[in-house]
Design a protein around this motif. Structure first.
Motif, PDB file in Angstrom:
ATOM      1  N   TYR A   1       0.626  -1.154   0.198  1.00 13.57           N
ATOM      2  CA  TYR A   1       0.052  -0.079  -0.040  1.00 13.57           C
ATOM      3  C   TYR A   1       0.844   1.308  -0.107  1.00 13.57           C
ATOM      4  CZ  TYR A   1      -3.362   3.391   1.696  1.00 13.57           C
ATOM      5  OH  TYR A   1      -4.310   4.624   1.840  1.00 13.57           O
ATOM      6  N   THR A   2       2.010   1.369   0.552  1.00 17.35           N
ATOM      7  CA  THR A   2       2.763   2.460   0.907  1.00 17.35           C
ATOM      8  C   THR A   2       4.016   2.662   0.153  1.00 17.35           C
ATOM      9  OG1 THR A   2       3.817   1.523   3.019  1.00 17.35           O
ATOM     10  CG2 THR A   2       1.838   2.876   3.128  1.00 17.35           C
ATOM     11  N   SER A   3       4.347   1.561  -0.485  1.00 14.75           N
ATOM     12  CA  SER A   3       5.791   1.408  -1.257  1.00 14.75           C
ATOM     13  C   SER A   3       5.780   2.422  -2.278  1.00 14.75           C
ATOM     14  CB  SER A   3       5.929   0.188  -1.667  1.00 14.75           C
ATOM     15  OG  SER A   3       6.467  -0.710  -0.568  1.00 14.75           O
ATOM     16  N   PRO A   4       6.945   3.361  -2.359  1.00 15.53           N
ATOM     17  CA  PRO A   4       7.014   3.739  -3.632  1.00 15.53           C
ATOM     18  C   PRO A   4       7.316   3.046  -4.842  1.00 15.53           C
ATOM     19  CG  PRO A   4       8.612   4.659  -1.734  1.00 15.53           C
ATOM     20  CD  PRO A   4       7.719   3.507  -1.188  1.00 15.53           C
ATOM     21  N   LEU A   5       6.693   3.561  -6.104  1.00 17.51           N
ATOM     22  CA  LEU A   5       6.634   2.470  -7.159  1.00 17.51           C
ATOM     23  C   LEU A   5       7.454   3.308  -8.402  1.00 17.51           C
ATOM     24  CD1 LEU A   5       3.344   0.706  -7.065  1.00 17.51           C
ATOM     25  CD2 LEU A   5       5.558  -0.295  -6.167  1.00 17.51           C
ATOM     26  N   PRO A   6       8.542   2.676  -8.948  1.00 19.83           N
ATOM     27  CA  PRO A   6       9.115   3.745 -10.095  1.00 19.83           C
ATOM     28  C   PRO A   6       8.191   3.850 -11.186  1.00 19.83           C
ATOM     29  CG  PRO A   6      10.703   1.787  -9.280  1.00 19.83           C
ATOM     30  CD  PRO A   6       9.279   1.659  -8.475  1.00 19.83           C
ATOM     31  N   LEU A  32       5.127   4.700 -10.946  1.00 20.05           N
ATOM     32  CA  LEU A  32       4.427   6.005 -10.557  1.00 20.05           C
ATOM     33  C   LEU A  32       5.401   7.061 -10.193  1.00 20.05           C
ATOM     34  CD1 LEU A  32       1.779   4.246  -8.419  1.00 20.05           C
ATOM     35  CD2 LEU A  32       1.319   4.716 -10.705  1.00 20.05           C
ATOM     36  N   MET A  33       6.495   7.079 -10.601  1.00 18.56           N
ATOM     37  CA  MET A  33       7.537   8.063 -10.383  1.00 18.56           C
ATOM     38  C   MET A  33       7.891   8.216  -8.941  1.00 18.56           C
ATOM     39  SD  MET A  33       6.076  10.745 -13.325  1.00 18.56           S
ATOM     40  CE  MET A  33       6.711  12.229 -12.750  1.00 18.56           C
ATOM     41  N   ASP A  34       7.941   7.190  -8.399  1.00 18.99           N
ATOM     42  CA  ASP A  34       8.380   6.928  -6.912  1.00 18.99           C
ATOM     43  C   ASP A  34       6.983   7.383  -6.110  1.00 18.99           C
ATOM     44  OD1 ASP A  34      10.628   5.421  -7.047  1.00 18.99           O
ATOM     45  OD2 ASP A  34      11.746   7.471  -7.441  1.00 18.99           O
ATOM     46  N   ASN A  35       5.816   7.323  -6.465  1.00 18.23           N
ATOM     47  CA  ASN A  35       4.638   7.718  -5.702  1.00 18.23           C
ATOM     48  C   ASN A  35       3.994   6.152  -5.461  1.00 18.23           C
ATOM     49  OD1 ASN A  35       4.267  10.457  -5.387  1.00 18.23           O
ATOM     50  ND2 ASN A  35       4.043  10.575  -7.581  1.00 18.23           N
ATOM     51  N   SER A  36       3.219   6.036  -4.257  1.00 15.80           N
ATOM     52  CA  SER A  36       2.762   4.926  -3.869  1.00 15.80           C
ATOM     53  C   SER A  36       1.388   4.908  -4.207  1.00 15.80           C
ATOM     54  CB  SER A  36       2.893   4.775  -2.441  1.00 15.80           C
ATOM     55  OG  SER A  36       2.266   5.886  -1.856  1.00 15.80           O
ATOM     56  N   ILE A  37       0.616   3.591  -4.191  1.00 18.59           N
ATOM     57  CA  ILE A  37      -0.752   3.606  -4.395  1.00 18.59           C
ATOM     58  C   ILE A  37      -1.459   4.239  -3.388  1.00 18.59           C
ATOM     59  CG2 ILE A  37      -2.467   1.788  -4.119  1.00 18.59           C
ATOM     60  CD1 ILE A  37      -0.951   0.948  -6.462  1.00 18.59           C
TER      61      ILE A  37
END
Length: 168
Positions: free
Chosen positions: A26-31, A33-38
């Motif tokens: 839920y909280t992990s930054p995702l590349p 999403l440009m290092d944003n999280s869900i």
């Protein structure tokens, strides 16, 4: 179906999504999403609803002044409770086209525009806004968390769903 029911359906889909994710997912930054999280996208969606609810009281809405509550972003249980409170709030509302002032930031320097809107128009906007962000969330879910099950219509505009049904 009306705008309140549609909004509630959107928010219930988000609760269903959160329940399928671990707190880390839920909280992990995702590349992607440009290092944003869900959770950042989800917070963004629900805070627009919260802004609308708060703005109704004094007939003045400004989405740019939303709270940006880190608990929604960092705590899945808090987020679920927050969304359920939004759904509860929706269930007590009555649709209205009475005028409401909407203030929007036009530049980082602080230039603003103020226009008239209504609860009905802003609920419609919030549905479309949510679907847009849900589409982004869906891309990340499919790529990063394939174990999560989303409906095929999650993050798809209602006009697109209707078009596909008519052409099927």
């Amino acid at each position: 179906m009306n705008l309140i029911t549609s909004s509630s359906n959107i928010l219930n889909q988000l609760v269903g999504l959160i329940k399928q994710l671990s707190p880390e997912e839920y909280t992990s930054p995702l590349p992607l999403l440009m290092d944003n999280s869900i959770s950042k996208h989800l917070r963004h969606i629900v805070e627009f609803y919260d802004c609308l609810f708060k703005g109704i009281a004094d007939a003045s809405i400004n989405y740019d002044l939303r709270e940006r509550n880190p608990s929604i972003e960092n705590d899945p249980e808090f987020a679920i409770n927050f969304i359920n409170n939004c759904i509860q709030h929706l269930s007590t509302m009555e649709l209205s086209n009475d005028p409401i002032n909407l203030t929007t930031l036009l530049s980082p320097e602080g230039h603003e525009a103020c226009t008239l809107t209504s609860l009905d128009r802003e609920l419609a906007y919030n549905v479309e806004h949510a679907i847009h962000h849900m589409a982004i969330i869906k891309i990340a879910i499919k790529q990063c968390y394939p174990h999560v099950t989303l409906s095929k219509d999650f993050g798809v505009a209602y006009s697109t769903i209707k078009f596909h049904h008519q052409t099927a």
